[in-house]
Scaffold this motif. Sequence first.
Motif, mmCIF file in Angstrom:
data_model
loop_
_atom_site.group_PDB
_atom_site.id
_atom_site.type_symbol
_atom_site.label_atom_id
_atom_site.label_comp_id
_atom_site.label_asym_id
_atom_site.label_seq_id
_atom_site.Cartn_x
_atom_site.Cartn_y
_atom_site.Cartn_z
ATOM 1 N N ARG A 36 0.860 -1.361 -0.027
ATOM 2 C CA ARG A 36 0.185 0.205 -0.266
ATOM 3 C C ARG A 36 1.115 1.370 0.352
ATOM 4 O O ARG A 36 0.621 2.026 -0.444
ATOM 5 C CB ARG A 36 -1.620 -0.181 1.524
ATOM 6 C CG ARG A 36 -1.968 1.071 1.498
ATOM 7 C CD ARG A 36 -2.881 0.974 2.375
ATOM 8 N NE ARG A 36 -4.225 2.120 2.348
ATOM 9 C CZ ARG A 36 -3.742 3.112 3.035
ATOM 10 N NH1 ARG A 36 -2.242 3.518 3.663
ATOM 11 N NH2 ARG A 36 -4.035 4.503 2.853
ATOM 12 N N LEU A 37 1.801 1.123 0.969
ATOM 13 C CA LEU A 37 2.862 2.736 0.889
ATOM 14 C C LEU A 37 3.283 2.268 -0.300
ATOM 15 O O LEU A 37 3.509 3.647 -1.055
ATOM 16 C CB LEU A 37 3.463 2.280 2.140
ATOM 17 C CG LEU A 37 4.552 3.231 2.427
ATOM 18 C CD1 LEU A 37 3.831 4.369 2.715
ATOM 19 C CD2 LEU A 37 5.387 3.135 3.605
ATOM 20 N N LYS A 38 3.653 1.549 -1.377
ATOM 21 C CA LYS A 38 4.940 1.784 -2.397
ATOM 22 C C LYS A 38 3.695 2.521 -3.036
ATOM 23 O O LYS A 38 4.294 3.098 -3.625
ATOM 24 C CB LYS A 38 5.137 0.357 -3.035
ATOM 25 C CG LYS A 38 5.877 0.649 -4.040
ATOM 26 C CD LYS A 38 6.792 -1.622 -3.888
ATOM 27 C CE LYS A 38 7.967 -0.951 -4.911
ATOM 28 N NZ LYS A 38 7.946 -2.704 -5.952
ATOM 29 N N THR A 39 2.196 2.077 -3.392
ATOM 30 C CA THR A 39 1.390 2.137 -4.372
ATOM 31 C C THR A 39 1.031 3.592 -4.069
ATOM 32 O O THR A 39 1.306 4.705 -5.419
ATOM 33 C CB THR A 39 -0.087 1.313 -4.382
ATOM 34 O OG1 THR A 39 0.849 0.395 -4.855
ATOM 35 C CG2 THR A 39 -0.764 1.634 -5.552
ATOM 36 N N VAL A 40 0.925 4.051 -3.239
ATOM 37 C CA VAL A 40 0.720 6.189 -2.711
ATOM 38 C C VAL A 40 1.581 6.836 -3.134
ATOM 39 O O VAL A 40 1.852 7.781 -3.766
ATOM 40 C CB VAL A 40 0.837 5.728 -0.760
ATOM 41 C CG1 VAL A 40 0.606 6.986 -0.559
ATOM 42 C CG2 VAL A 40 -1.100 4.493 -0.678
ATOM 43 N N ARG A 41 3.374 6.190 -2.589
ATOM 44 C CA ARG A 41 4.105 7.020 -2.972
ATOM 45 C C ARG A 41 4.126 7.230 -4.641
ATOM 46 O O ARG A 41 4.544 8.399 -4.876
ATOM 47 C CB ARG A 41 5.478 6.316 -2.122
ATOM 48 C CG ARG A 41 5.372 6.783 -0.747
ATOM 49 C CD ARG A 41 6.944 6.071 -0.871
ATOM 50 N NE ARG A 41 7.571 6.498 0.644
ATOM 51 C CZ ARG A 41 8.250 5.453 1.532
ATOM 52 N NH1 ARG A 41 9.466 4.922 1.159
ATOM 53 N NH2 ARG A 41 7.985 5.814 3.052
ATOM 54 N N SER A 42 4.280 6.044 -5.138
ATOM 55 C CA SER A 42 3.616 5.673 -6.558
ATOM 56 C C SER A 42 3.026 7.268 -7.382
ATOM 57 O O SER A 42 3.467 7.354 -8.284
ATOM 58 C CB SER A 42 4.456 4.174 -7.124
ATOM 59 O OG SER A 42 2.615 3.840 -7.057
ATOM 60 N N VAL A 43 2.285 6.423 -6.929
ATOM 61 C CA VAL A 43 1.157 7.920 -7.136
ATOM 62 C C VAL A 43 0.962 9.109 -7.544
ATOM 63 O O VAL A 43 0.964 9.934 -7.543
ATOM 64 C CB VAL A 43 -0.136 6.508 -6.573
ATOM 65 C CG1 VAL A 43 -1.629 8.574 -6.527
ATOM 66 C CG2 VAL A 43 -1.126 6.529 -7.138
ATOM 67 N N ALA A 45 4.072 10.245 -7.217
ATOM 68 C CA ALA A 45 5.483 10.837 -6.859
ATOM 69 C C ALA A 45 4.996 11.156 -8.793
ATOM 70 O O ALA A 45 5.450 11.444 -9.588
ATOM 71 C CB ALA A 45 6.612 10.139 -7.340
ATOM 72 N N GLU A 46 3.954 10.171 -9.445
ATOM 73 C CA GLU A 46 3.171 10.172 -11.206
ATOM 74 C C GLU A 46 2.573 11.976 -10.522
ATOM 75 O O GLU A 46 2.778 12.474 -11.624
ATOM 76 C CB GLU A 46 2.279 9.601 -10.882
ATOM 77 C CG GLU A 46 1.802 9.296 -11.923
ATOM 78 C CD GLU A 46 0.769 7.799 -12.823
ATOM 79 O OE1 GLU A 46 0.153 8.013 -13.211
ATOM 80 O OE2 GLU A 46 0.820 6.668 -11.975
ATOM 81 N N VAL A 47 1.985 12.179 -9.676
ATOM 82 C CA VAL A 47 1.274 13.171 -10.042
ATOM 83 C C VAL A 47 1.811 14.932 -9.641
ATOM 84 O O VAL A 47 1.499 15.708 -11.016
ATOM 85 C CB VAL A 47 -0.157 13.097 -8.874
ATOM 86 C CG1 VAL A 47 -1.014 14.399 -9.061
ATOM 87 C CG2 VAL A 47 -0.857 12.032 -9.123
ATOM 88 N N ALA A 48 2.707 14.693 -8.734
ATOM 89 C CA ALA A 48 3.616 15.721 -7.892
ATOM 90 C C ALA A 48 4.529 16.079 -9.177
ATOM 91 O O ALA A 48 5.236 17.316 -9.179
ATOM 92 C CB ALA A 48 3.990 15.705 -6.944
ATOM 93 N N GLY A 49 5.441 15.117 -9.831
ATOM 94 C CA GLY A 49 6.237 15.457 -10.802
ATOM 95 C C GLY A 49 7.623 15.230 -9.707
ATOM 96 O O GLY A 49 7.500 14.983 -8.827
#
Length: 98
Positions: A36-43, A45-49
Motif C-alpha cells: 500500500r505504501l509503495k503504491t501511494v508513494r508512486s501515485v 510521485a506521478e501526480v506531483a512530479g
Amino acid sequence: MASAHGIAVGLRKGYPVEANENQRSRPSRRRRLSKRLKTVRSVIAEVAGLAPYEKRILDVLKTGGATCDKRAYKMAKQRLGTHKRALAKRQAIKDAWA
C-alpha cells in the motif's frame, strides 16, 4: 537490572516488580515497505512530479559531461545525507528520465 527486594536502601532497593518483555523496536519495523505504501508513494510521485532538487539533478544528468554522474551524486548526497540514499536517488532519476 537486578530485581528489587522490597527494602528502601541498597543497589536493589524498591518495590519488587516484574520486568517487561522487550518488544521489537520500531526501527526494525520501519525497514519494511508495504504494498500500500509503495503504491501511494508512486501515485504521489506521478501526480506531483519531481522536487526542485530532483529537477536540478536531472538537468545535471541531461547536460552530461565527464563528471555528470559524480556531480549528480554530490547534489543528492548533500540533500539526502547518506551515500546509499544518494546513489538510490541518482539511479531513480536516471530511470525516470530514460
